[in-house]
Design an enzyme around this catalytic site. Structure first.
Site, mmCIF file in Angstrom:
data_model
loop_
_atom_site.group_PDB
_atom_site.id
_atom_site.type_symbol
_atom_site.label_atom_id
_atom_site.label_comp_id
_atom_site.label_asym_id
_atom_site.label_seq_id
_atom_site.Cartn_x
_atom_site.Cartn_y
_atom_site.Cartn_z
ATOM 1 N N HIS A 34 -10.838 -3.894 -15.834
ATOM 2 C CA HIS A 34 -9.519 -3.433 -15.414
ATOM 3 C C HIS A 34 -9.307 -3.884 -13.965
ATOM 4 O O HIS A 34 -10.162 -4.603 -13.405
ATOM 5 C CB HIS A 34 -9.408 -1.910 -15.568
ATOM 6 C CG HIS A 34 -10.557 -1.158 -14.979
ATOM 7 N ND1 HIS A 34 -10.818 -1.150 -13.634
ATOM 8 C CD2 HIS A 34 -11.543 -0.404 -15.557
ATOM 9 C CE1 HIS A 34 -11.897 -0.408 -13.400
ATOM 10 N NE2 HIS A 34 -12.358 0.045 -14.554
ATOM 11 N N HIS A 37 -12.189 -3.729 -11.447
ATOM 12 C CA HIS A 37 -13.170 -4.830 -11.478
ATOM 13 C C HIS A 37 -12.595 -6.084 -10.815
ATOM 14 O O HIS A 37 -13.299 -6.794 -10.099
ATOM 15 C CB HIS A 37 -13.547 -5.173 -12.922
ATOM 16 C CG HIS A 37 -14.236 -4.073 -13.667
ATOM 17 N ND1 HIS A 37 -13.625 -3.349 -14.657
ATOM 18 C CD2 HIS A 37 -15.491 -3.579 -13.576
ATOM 19 C CE1 HIS A 37 -14.458 -2.460 -15.146
ATOM 20 N NE2 HIS A 37 -15.601 -2.567 -14.504
ATOM 21 N N ASP A 152 -18.399 4.809 -8.469
ATOM 22 C CA ASP A 152 -19.751 5.229 -8.862
ATOM 23 C C ASP A 152 -20.545 5.442 -7.572
ATOM 24 O O ASP A 152 -21.420 4.644 -7.221
ATOM 25 C CB ASP A 152 -20.387 4.157 -9.753
ATOM 26 C CG ASP A 152 -19.630 3.994 -11.054
ATOM 27 O OD1 ASP A 152 -19.612 4.933 -11.856
ATOM 28 O OD2 ASP A 152 -19.012 2.925 -11.258
ATOM 29 N N GLN A 155 -24.335 5.785 -7.808
ATOM 30 C CA GLN A 155 -24.902 4.484 -8.200
ATOM 31 C C GLN A 155 -24.980 3.548 -6.999
ATOM 32 O O GLN A 155 -25.989 2.874 -6.783
ATOM 33 C CB GLN A 155 -24.042 3.863 -9.304
ATOM 34 C CG GLN A 155 -24.360 2.402 -9.593
ATOM 35 C CD GLN A 155 -23.617 1.856 -10.784
ATOM 36 O OE1 GLN A 155 -23.986 2.128 -11.917
ATOM 37 N NE2 GLN A 155 -22.568 1.079 -10.555
ATOM 38 N N VAL A 178 -10.006 1.965 -7.259
ATOM 39 C CA VAL A 178 -8.605 1.634 -7.600
ATOM 40 C C VAL A 178 -8.103 2.741 -8.519
ATOM 41 O O VAL A 178 -8.795 3.154 -9.462
ATOM 42 C CB VAL A 178 -8.515 0.250 -8.287
ATOM 43 C CG1 VAL A 178 -7.076 -0.047 -8.710
ATOM 44 C CG2 VAL A 178 -9.026 -0.837 -7.345
ATOM 45 N N LEU A 186 -9.392 4.308 -12.035
ATOM 46 C CA LEU A 186 -9.494 3.415 -13.192
ATOM 47 C C LEU A 186 -10.932 3.402 -13.683
ATOM 48 O O LEU A 186 -11.874 3.372 -12.899
ATOM 49 C CB LEU A 186 -9.050 1.997 -12.824
ATOM 50 C CG LEU A 186 -7.603 1.825 -12.384
ATOM 51 C CD1 LEU A 186 -7.231 0.337 -12.375
ATOM 52 C CD2 LEU A 186 -6.624 2.593 -13.274
ATOM 53 N N ARG A 189 -13.733 4.090 -19.401
ATOM 54 C CA ARG A 189 -13.776 5.269 -20.285
ATOM 55 C C ARG A 189 -12.417 5.970 -20.387
ATOM 56 O O ARG A 189 -12.237 6.802 -21.275
ATOM 57 C CB ARG A 189 -14.866 6.239 -19.837
ATOM 58 C CG ARG A 189 -16.260 5.651 -20.073
ATOM 59 C CD ARG A 189 -17.387 6.636 -19.845
ATOM 60 N NE ARG A 189 -18.649 6.116 -20.345
ATOM 61 C CZ ARG A 189 -19.616 5.569 -19.603
ATOM 62 N NH1 ARG A 189 -19.453 5.443 -18.292
ATOM 63 N NH2 ARG A 189 -20.725 5.128 -20.155
HETATM 64 O O1 PAF Z 1 -21.325 0.155 -12.927
HETATM 65 C C1 PAF Z 1 -21.619 -0.502 -13.953
HETATM 66 O O2 PAF Z 1 -20.764 -1.080 -14.612
HETATM 67 C C2 PAF Z 1 -23.062 -0.589 -14.388
HETATM 68 O O3 PAF Z 1 -23.741 0.599 -14.139
HETATM 69 C C3 PAF Z 1 -23.806 -1.788 -13.785
HETATM 70 C C4 PAF Z 1 -23.894 -1.699 -12.263
HETATM 71 C C5 PAF Z 1 -23.104 -3.088 -14.170
HETATM 72 C C6 PAF Z 1 -25.240 -1.841 -14.313
HETATM 73 O O4 PAF Z 1 -25.266 -1.947 -15.697
#
Ligand code: PAF
Length: 286
Positions: A34, A37, A152, A155, A178, A186, A189
Site C-alpha cells: 500500500h 510501503h 511497527d 519491530q 502513513v 495503513l 491487515r
Molecule cells: O514488517 C514486515 O513486513 C515484516 O515483519 C518484515 C520486516 C518484512 C519481516 O518479515
C-alpha cells in the site's frame, strides 16, 4: 525493475549494481503493498542509487492460529507499485529458497528484552522470526541502508538492536506511518475488516492522540490514562490486547520523569488484530 526468485540471482544483480559504483538500499516487505510501503521505497530511492525490495511472507514469524495462510499474496499488483515507487530489483523467494534445510533446525536470531512484552507477549516467537528473516535478508542483499515503517515500532527497535549488536554495517531508517484521511494507519491487515469494523477502526488512533494530548498538558498518571483509553476502545467496539505508555528507546514502562515516550496499542476488531503507536517527545518544541 527485475524480479528474481533465488539468492544466486539476487547476489548477481546486487553485485552488478555495486560494480557500477551504486549504493544499495533495501526495503523488506511481506507484500500486499500500500502507500505506506511505497513511501519506504521512495525514501530509499532518495538516498541511494539502487533500491532492492523483498516480498516474503515469512512463516517463521507467524504463530499457530495466526493469519499465515490467508495473508494476501498479490505479486502482480505489488510489482507495479514497486516500479512506480522507484524500486530497481524485487526479490520474491519461495519458502524453500529462504529455508532450504527446513525451519525446525534453522539458526535463530534472538533480541532479548526489546522482544519481550507488547507484541512479543501476545505473539510468542514473533520477533525471533522477524529478527531471523531480516538477518538472512540483510546477509543476502548486504545493503548500505534499509528502510522500515515506524508503525511497527517494536519491530523497528528490535531491528536497530540486532544491527547494532551484530555489528552489521547497515543504516536503519524509520519512516513515519502513513495514515488514511480518518487517521487509520495503513496496514495490509486493514483489508480483513468489514465495513462496520472499518468504520470503528479510526478510534484506535483517536485514542492515542487523546492520550498524547493529555500527557502533553501534564497528565502523567499513566495507569489512569491507560484505563480510560482502554474503556474508549471497548466502547468503540475493540477488544484491547494491550495499551501501554513506554520509554521510546528502551520500551520499558514509562516513568513520570521520562520525556521521550511512545504510546503503543494492539487491539482486535473481530478476528483482526491492529497495531498502532504514537511517539511523543516532551522536549520537542510544539
Ligand atoms: O514488517 C514486515 O513486513 C515484516 O515483519 C518484515 C520486516 C518484512 C519481516 O518479515
Amino acid at each position: 525493475m527485475n524480479t528474481v526468485k533465488t539468492v544466486r540471482e539476487l547476489r548477481a544483480a546486487v553485485a552488478r549494481a555495486r560494480s557500477e559504483g551504486k549504493r544499495i538500499g533495501f526495503v523488506p516487505t511481506m507484500g500486499n503493498l500500500h502507500s505506506g510501503h511505497a513511501a519506504l521505497v521512495a525514501k530509499a530511492a532518495q538516498r541511494v542509487d539502487f533500491v532492492v525490495a523483498s516480498i516474503f511472507v515469512n512463516p517463521l514469524q507467524f504463530g499457530a492460529g495466526e493469519d499465515l495462510d490467508k495473508y494476501p499474496r498479490t505479486l502482480a499488483a505489488d510489482q507495479e507499485k514497486l516500479l512506480e515507487a522507484g524500486c530497481h530489483l524485487l526479490f520474491a523467494p519461495s519458502v524453500e529458497e529462504m529455508y532450504p534445510e527446513g525451519m525446525a533446525g534453522q539458526t535463530r536470531v534472538c533480541v532479548p528484552q526489546l522482544s519481550e512484552g507488547l507484541c512479543g507477549a501476545s505473539r510468542p516467537g514473533h520477533f525471533e522470526g522477524v529478527a531471523t528473516v531480516v538477518s538472512k535478508l540483510f546477509n543476502m542483499v548486504q545493503p548500505d541502508l534499509a528502510v522500515f515503517g515506524q508503525k511497527d515500532f517494536q519491530q523497528l527497535a528490535v531491528i536497530r538492536a540486532l544491527v547494532r549488536d551484530l555489528n552489521m554495517p547497515i543504516q536503519i531508517i524509520g519512516e513515519p506511518t502513513v495514515r488514511a484521511p480518518d487517521g487509520l494507519a495503513l496496514s495490509s491487515r486493514n483489508g480483513y475488516l468489514n465495513d462496520e469494523q472499518r468504520a470503528c477502526a479510526p478510534a484506535l488512533y483517536r485514542t492515542l492522540t487523546q492520550m498524547a494530548d493529555a500527557i502533553k498538558v501534564g497528565k502523567h498518571d499513566f495507569p489512569a490514562l491507560i484505563a480510560q483509553g482502554q474503556q474508549q476502545l471497548i466502547e468503540a467496539g475493540f477488544r484491547p490486547d494491550y495499551l501501554e505508555v513506554r520509554h521510546a528507546i528502551t520500551l520499558r514502562p514509562a516513568t513520570e520523569q521520562d520525556r521521550d515516550l511512545v504510546i503503543l496499542v494492539a487491539a482486535f476488531l473481530g478476528a483482526t488484530r491492529l497495531i498502532d503507536n504514537l511517539h511523543l517527545n516532551l522536549d520537542d518544541k510544539p
